[in-house]
Design a protein around this motif. Structure first.
Motif, mmCIF file in Angstrom:
data_model
loop_
_atom_site.group_PDB
_atom_site.id
_atom_site.type_symbol
_atom_site.label_atom_id
_atom_site.label_comp_id
_atom_site.label_asym_id
_atom_site.label_seq_id
_atom_site.Cartn_x
_atom_site.Cartn_y
_atom_site.Cartn_z
ATOM 1 N N THR A 179 -45.935 52.714 -8.406
ATOM 2 C CA THR A 179 -45.487 51.689 -7.718
ATOM 3 C C THR A 179 -44.028 51.907 -6.912
ATOM 4 O O THR A 179 -43.830 50.952 -6.349
ATOM 5 N N PRO A 223 -50.937 45.173 -15.275
ATOM 6 C CA PRO A 223 -51.592 44.651 -14.032
ATOM 7 C C PRO A 223 -51.031 45.198 -12.873
ATOM 8 O O PRO A 223 -51.732 45.188 -11.914
ATOM 9 N N TYR A 224 -49.569 45.426 -12.569
ATOM 10 C CA TYR A 224 -48.965 45.851 -11.545
ATOM 11 C C TYR A 224 -49.344 47.391 -11.126
ATOM 12 O O TYR A 224 -49.570 47.801 -9.927
ATOM 13 N N GLU A 227 -53.159 46.963 -10.153
ATOM 14 C CA GLU A 227 -53.493 46.592 -8.604
ATOM 15 C C GLU A 227 -53.127 47.676 -7.499
ATOM 16 O O GLU A 227 -53.883 47.635 -6.780
ATOM 17 N N LYS A 228 -52.063 48.536 -7.861
ATOM 18 C CA LYS A 228 -51.569 49.325 -6.966
ATOM 19 C C LYS A 228 -52.559 50.548 -6.780
ATOM 20 O O LYS A 228 -53.233 50.804 -5.767
ATOM 21 N N ALA A 230 -55.807 50.230 -7.706
ATOM 22 C CA ALA A 230 -57.207 49.460 -7.213
ATOM 23 C C ALA A 230 -57.347 49.342 -5.620
ATOM 24 O O ALA A 230 -58.067 49.643 -5.007
ATOM 25 N N ARG A 231 -55.849 49.143 -5.194
ATOM 26 C CA ARG A 231 -55.963 49.117 -3.541
ATOM 27 C C ARG A 231 -56.382 50.471 -3.116
ATOM 28 O O ARG A 231 -56.793 50.769 -2.217
ATOM 29 N N THR A 236 -61.423 46.051 -6.642
ATOM 30 C CA THR A 236 -60.618 44.919 -6.919
ATOM 31 C C THR A 236 -60.029 45.315 -8.462
ATOM 32 O O THR A 236 -60.301 45.972 -9.030
ATOM 33 N N PRO A 237 -58.658 44.670 -8.468
ATOM 34 C CA PRO A 237 -58.111 44.949 -9.815
ATOM 35 C C PRO A 237 -58.919 44.570 -11.101
ATOM 36 O O PRO A 237 -58.956 45.268 -12.080
ATOM 37 N N GLU A 238 -59.790 43.658 -10.709
ATOM 38 C CA GLU A 238 -60.867 43.311 -12.133
ATOM 39 C C GLU A 238 -61.687 44.496 -12.332
ATOM 40 O O GLU A 238 -61.912 44.858 -13.361
ATOM 41 N N THR A 241 -59.821 47.274 -13.928
ATOM 42 C CA THR A 241 -59.374 47.089 -15.133
ATOM 43 C C THR A 241 -60.726 47.474 -16.197
ATOM 44 O O THR A 241 -60.406 47.830 -17.331
#
Length: 255
Positions: A179, A223-224, A227-228, A230-231, A236-238, A241
């Motif tokens: 990140t 989650p941070y 999220e990065k 996943a992008r 998706t972040p889900e 995960t």
């Protein structure tokens, strides 16, 4: 969607004031599995004690390259005894660290690393590899053992190194530094890592992701990182995960 933090040091003194509260709060925050690796015999014993007290916490035991000075037969025997605990799922954090000038000599680090690799193979356990400024030697050493399995913690090597490890079935640990603004190599590595070889980690209390960099890290910040990544992976972040949770369970034999 449950999260698996595959590398967090809750035995660290940074958690002395509120360790029990933080660990007890994780499941409600979605973090339902944690692996706490040791870095020497004392922290390995503490990791086992935490795993005994918290159902969602598992332990890894090992001697970190920065802490391996003076390590001999007595230490290896005690490590072997700790591995017999039912909640010990890996040997780690072990490896090579050429960054610090006052670390034990490189040859000695390599000997201690080999001994722990051989113990992992004898006990059919994965290993958690610490590799700092030692990419060439770390890769060459683990590739000497075709049956060896595990994860390169906070992977910071090249895309080529990542591909060599993935070809052998290794997992790569992804942490807060992806990140950071200076994470130039991370997107290139992300391109070559298949989704089924990614696990997510905090390295708590260290490596806190943006926007909390500089604060104490804990598993609730994962989650941070997810999220990065996943992008970068186009999911998706889900989805990430769910995938990384399954990967972590498979890596540590918790299926």
């Amino acid at each position: 969607m449950p999260i698996f933090d595959t590398h967090a040091h809750y035995d660290s003194g940074a958690f002395n004031a509120d360790r029990d509260g933080v660990l007890a709060a994780l499941p409600a925050a979605g973090v339902t599995l944690v692996v706490n690796p040791g870095c020497d015999l004392e922290s390995s014993r503490q990791a086992v004690a935490l795993a005994e007290r918290f159902p969602h916490v598992y332990a890894a035991v090992g001697i970190h390259p920065s802490d391996c000075g003076g390590c001999g037969e007595t230490e290896f025997e005690e490590l072997k005894a700790l591995c017999r605990h039912e909640k010990v799922v890996a040997i780690g954090e072990i490896g090579l660290d050429y960054y610090w000038q006052d670390n034990p000599p490189r040859e000695f680090q390599q000997m201690v690393f080999r001994r722990q690799i051989e113990l992992a193979l004898a006990l059919d356990l994965p290993i958690i590899v610490h590799d700092r400024e030692a990419h060439g030697d770390s890769l060459a050493l683990v590739l000497e053992y075709p049956a060896l399995r595990g994860v390169f913690h906070c992977f910071s090597g090249s895309p080529e190194m990542a591909e060599a490890l993935i070809k052998r079935g290794w997992y790569l640990g992804i942490d807060g530094p992806i990140t950071y603004k200076n994470a130039r190599r991370a997107p290139e590595v992300a391109e070559v890592i298949p989704l089924e070889r990614i696990v997510v980690e905090t390295d708590a209390p260290y490596l806190t992701p943006e926007p909390f960099r500089g604060k104490r890290n804990d598993s609730r910040y994962l989650p941070y990182v997810i999220e990065k990544m996943a992008r970068w992976k186009g999911v998706t972040p889900e989805e990430l995960t769910e995938i990384t949770f399954a990967n972590g369970k498979r890596l540590f034999g918790l299926e």
